[in-house]
Scaffold this motif. Structure first.
Motif, PDB file in Angstrom:
ATOM      1  N   TYR A 218       0.829  -1.203   0.000  1.00  0.00           N
ATOM      2  CA  TYR A 218       0.000   0.000   0.000  1.00  0.00           C
ATOM      3  C   TYR A 218       0.866   1.258   0.000  1.00  0.00           C
ATOM      4  CZ  TYR A 218      -2.788  -3.767   2.065  1.00  0.00           C
ATOM      5  OH  TYR A 218      -3.377  -4.979   2.327  1.00  0.00           O
TER       6      TYR A 218
ATOM      7  N   PHE B 238       2.379   2.372  -3.466  1.00  0.00           N
ATOM      8  CA  PHE B 238       1.467   3.120  -4.336  1.00  0.00           C
ATOM      9  C   PHE B 238       1.187   4.506  -3.772  1.00  0.00           C
ATOM     10  CE2 PHE B 238       0.710  -1.146  -5.895  1.00  0.00           C
ATOM     11  CZ  PHE B 238       0.530  -0.950  -7.255  1.00  0.00           C
TER      12      PHE B 238
ATOM     13  N   LEU C 164       2.383   7.846  -5.894  1.00  0.00           N
ATOM     14  CA  LEU C 164       1.373   8.746  -6.434  1.00  0.00           C
ATOM     15  C   LEU C 164       1.424  10.139  -5.812  1.00  0.00           C
ATOM     16  CD1 LEU C 164      -1.627   6.247  -6.601  1.00  0.00           C
ATOM     17  CD2 LEU C 164      -0.560   7.369  -8.555  1.00  0.00           C
TER      18      LEU C 164
ATOM     19  N   ALA D  62      -6.745   3.422  -5.065  1.00  0.00           N
ATOM     20  CA  ALA D  62      -5.780   2.373  -4.725  1.00  0.00           C
ATOM     21  C   ALA D  62      -5.894   1.967  -3.264  1.00  0.00           C
ATOM     22  CB  ALA D  62      -4.363   2.854  -5.031  1.00  0.00           C
TER      23      ALA D  62
END
Length: 297
Positions: free
Chosen positions: A118, A121, A125, A237
């Motif tokens: 997790y 990402f 981002l 996400a």
């Protein structure tokens, strides 16, 4: 506090130590998380009464409540994930804030290895955006270094190598056989664990906490207020990856747990969407008190 007392010659007190551990790694971080969530809802223009009911439902009627009390790492991971997002969101990003975000992100992975999925990402981002400088990236990396070195040192002392973990030394034959399947017990997503982790009475997230349904239903309302592409992708996400993870677990329904404990990290990222929906939809506003009460009960 526990270590200091023992260094000063205090006698072991298991009950006191457990209370202190629960307070420091569960209750206080969760209270901090609720403050950060309140800030996000305030920035989105959510009305005070909506903020109040959604925060009460989050604190008492989601997986945040039991796992703030039980000595699992899942709720602390949820707090650290959201805190990293909160720290990395502003631009320009001061170096001190980038360094703190790096420390929090790395510490999150120290708490639970799978949080690296997790966090990868989230950082990918939110960090390399317009306004990010090389000095900002360096500050983030420098902040991440102490937890990473501490974890490597622990692995080396406990398991003989910085690259070996407790999963290399599973003594129970059944659990050892589980971890030999796929990658450490994680394979391809399957329908049974997906449905069971979301809807089954023994494990289902929506069965234990119907408030989370409002969170998923409210993503569209939240997206209308958050127009940045990186932020929309990140939110999607964060509420999808944990579901994919539990859907890929070989032993997804094993052990004594309150609901599907591995879904705890997605909870903070559903709170603001739920509030946006309740604030802007008459039917959601009418249903919200009952849904919160059902989640708490």
């Amino acid at each position: 506090a526990i270590g200091l007392r023992r260094l000063l010659g205090g006698q072991p007190d298991l009950a006191h130590d457990l209370r202190m551990a629960r307070l420091m790694v569960g209750i206080l971080p969760t209270l901090l998380l609720l403050l950060l969530l309140r800030r996000e809802m305030q920035d989105l223009g959510v009305r005070p009464e909506t903020r109040g009911i959604v925060l009460a439902g989050t604190g008492l009627g989601t997986l945040a409540f039991p796992y703030a009390m039980l000595l699992y790492g899942h709720q602390l991971v949820a707090v650290l994930l959201y805190a990293t997002y909160f720290l990395l969101r502003p631009r320009p990003l001061p170096r001190w804030r980038a360094a703190l975000a790096g420390f929090v992100a790395a510490f999150c992975v120290v708490v639970e290895y799978q949080a690296a999925i997790y966090m990868f990402f989230l950082v990918a981002l939110s960090l390399p955006r317009k306004g990010t400088t090389w000095s900002t990236l360096f500050a983030f990396a420098l902040g991440a270094l102490p937890p990473i070195l501490a974890l490597a040192g622990y692995h080396n002392a406990a398991f003989g190598s910085p690259f070996k973990t407790s999963y290399h030394f599973v003594a129970d034959k059944f659990f050892a056989s589980v971890h030999r399947q796929g990658f450490m017990g994680v394979g391809m997503p399957r329908l049974e664990p997906l449905v069971g982790s979301l809807f089954k009475p023994s494990k289902g997230l929506f069965f234990f906490s119907p408030l989370c349904l409002l969170g998923y239903a409210g993503l569209a309302a939240w997206w209308r207020l958050r127009t940045a592409g990186w932020e929309r992708a990140l939110r999607l996400a964060m509420v999808t990856l944990p579901v994919l993870f539990v859907s890929s677990m070989v032993y997804w329904d094993g052990g004594w747990t309150v609901s599907q404990r591995h879904l705890t990290p997605l909870i903070p990222f559903l709170v603001a969407p739920a509030a946006c929906l309740v604030d802007r939809s008459r039917w959601a506003r009418m249903l919200a008190p009952g849904i919160v009460m059902a989640s708490v009960m």
